[in-house]
Design an enzyme around this catalytic site. Structure first.
Site, PDB file in Angstrom:
ATOM      1  N   HIS A   1      -2.228   2.024   7.086  1.00  0.00           N
ATOM      2  CA  HIS A   1      -2.666   1.990   5.691  1.00  0.00           C
ATOM      3  C   HIS A   1      -2.539   3.413   5.149  1.00  0.00           C
ATOM      4  CE1 HIS A   1      -4.370   0.422   2.102  1.00  0.00           C
ATOM      5  NE2 HIS A   1      -5.467   1.137   2.167  1.00  0.00           N
TER       6      HIS A   1
ATOM      7  N   CYS B   1       0.804  -1.227   0.000  1.00  0.00           N
ATOM      8  CA  CYS B   1       0.000   0.000   0.000  1.00  0.00           C
ATOM      9  C   CYS B   1       0.838   1.279   0.000  1.00  0.00           C
ATOM     10  CB  CYS B   1      -0.987  -0.007   1.157  1.00  0.00           C
ATOM     11  SG  CYS B   1      -0.292  -0.373   2.778  1.00  0.00           S
TER      12      CYS B   1
ATOM     13  N   ASP C   1      -8.463   4.856  -3.391  1.00  0.00           N
ATOM     14  CA  ASP C   1      -7.514   3.845  -2.926  1.00  0.00           C
ATOM     15  C   ASP C   1      -7.069   3.022  -4.123  1.00  0.00           C
ATOM     16  OD1 ASP C   1      -6.223   1.557  -1.856  1.00  0.00           O
ATOM     17  OD2 ASP C   1      -7.275   1.813   0.045  1.00  0.00           O
TER      18      ASP C   1
END
Length: 422
Positions: free
Chosen positions: A281, A254, A298
């Protein structure tokens, strides 16, 4: 009395007394649109009582500060109320958060982070420094060269009927997300063996080599080949910030994904921010001129405008989500959580709330001061910030959908260990 011996009940009792005084003052102001001399005297007496209570709380909190320990929930609550009482704009019993928001320019009465809060704020200083590098011209040009920009706009034009609430720029971001996840970047659980391409198993982490460090690696994960006749050790450098090599390797997890995607958005000329969540995250926000708000993006999930994906979808317990760009630094936790005032705020124990607000405000203003902007450009940023405050505090209603999707990226074992899969 030794500072460590203070009873937390003292803070709670004084805070409750102070809150009651605020309520009384509000009722007096509401019931007396044209105040008489007697009501003015009553209001003055209430103000005096509030001042006295605030001084008592301030004394306890200052003594507590010297003990260098993390604040209790009662102390955090008391600090918020005490600071609201000392602010000149606190002329009615509005919530302390509203008071803080309306007096964001006045932080003289708010202390700087203490020693026990320093490690926490240093995390954000480091992230901010990395995000400022997103503006390097060479990096933006490299990102532009990698993207099929013309194709994004052609696809957006062709798909306009599918997204009647979006304009072309909104749909371009949707197409960028799709391309980034499905054609450009690769998710890595365990890298394949560099010799035979068989699967590998983790054997720990090591320091980066001189070359890896030069390329921007902060640490290196190592993996051993599982093939019986191959004992190759594969190195998997992890890159923080935004090293150019990511546009060559085009792989990671991520952190690498969000870094690269945010730079791609800015290379296309869009206002984009990098969001850091302290439960490990990261993602991106892109400003929609058409919708007048920041849109959650995202890239790991190809998720567009799904801000509750992490809490109601993945089941994460978020506490601090902070958004970074060259123009500003903003606490956006409210956007990504539900029941903020009743549930989330109780988890936020790493730093006193108004101290954190002051820290982010100063960091944001420092970023802005580094830019050579015209007055009208600064005004546009201030207008966006005002719109965002209204959005974060729900003044325009709440249009967020409850998400139910599990996490797509990452192995089951990895995501469950991180609390990101129900």
């Amino acid at each position: 009395m030794n500072p460590q011996d203070h009873d937390p009940q003292q803070f709670q009792d004084l805070a409750q007394q102070l809150a009651r005084q605020f309520v009384t003052m509000r009722q007096q102001r509401t019931n007396n649109a044209t105040p008489s001399q007697s009501t003015n005297e009553s209001a003055n007496a209430g103000t005096s009582e509030i001042t006295n209570l605030a001084k008592q709380l301030g004394g306890l909190l200052n003594a507590r500060e010297t003990s260098k320990h993390a604040p209790t929930q009662e102390e955090n609550d008391a600090f918020r109320i005490t600071t609201a009482a000392s602010m000149p704009s606190a002329t009615s019993a509005t919530s302390t958060i509203e008071v803080a928001g309306s007096a964001a320019h006045d932080f003289d009465s708010i202390p700087d982070p203490s020693m026990y809060e320093a490690d926490f704020v240093n995390i954000f200083k480091g992230i901010n420094a990395s995000v400022l590098r997103f503006e390097e011209r060479e990096l933006l040009d490299l990102a532009s060269d990698q993207m099929p920009i013309g194709r994004f706009f052609e696809e957006a034009e062709a798909m306009a009927d599918e997204f009647p609430d979006d304009n072309i720029d909104d749909i371009v971001i949707r197409r960028l997300l799709h391309w980034f996840k499905n054609e450009y970047f690769t998710w890595v659980n365990q890298p394949p063996c560099t010799r035979c391409e068989a699967s590998t198993t983790s054997i720990g982490g090591v320091a980066p080599s001189a070359q890896e460090r030069l390329q921007g690696a902060g640490m290196v994960e190592t993996y051993k080949c599982t093939a019986p006749d191959c004992h190759q050790i594969t190195r998997f450098p992890r890159y923080g910030g935004m090293p150019k090599i990511l546009f060559e390797t085009r792989r990671g997890r991520c952190g690498e994904w969000a870094n690269c995607f945010t730079v791609c958005c800015r290379a296309l000329g869009y206002k984009a921010r990098f969001v850091h969540d302290t439960t490990d995250h990261v993602w991106t926000e892109v400003w929609s001129e058409h919708k007048g708000r920041w849109i959650h993006c995202d890239s790991c999930e190809a998720a567009y405008d799904q801000p509750l994906l992490y809490t109601t979808g993945w089941g994460k317990t978020l506490s601090y989500c902070v958004s970074f760009s060259a123009e500003e630094v903003v606490d956006v936790t409210r956007r990504y959580t539900v029941d903020y005032d009743t549930v989330v705020v109780k988890r936020r124990r790493s730093i006193r709330e108004l101290v954190f607000e002051k820290f982010l405000h100063r960091l944001s203003e420092s970023n802005l001061s580094l830019l050579d902007l015209k007055p009208e450009e600064v005004l546009a940023i201030r207008q966006r910030q005002a719109l965002e405050r209204d959005d974060l505090y729900g003044k325009n209603g709440d249009c967020r959908a409850i998400e139910t999707k599990d996490r797509q990226s990452g192995s089951d074992e990895w995501t469950k260990a991180r609390g990101e899969r129900k």
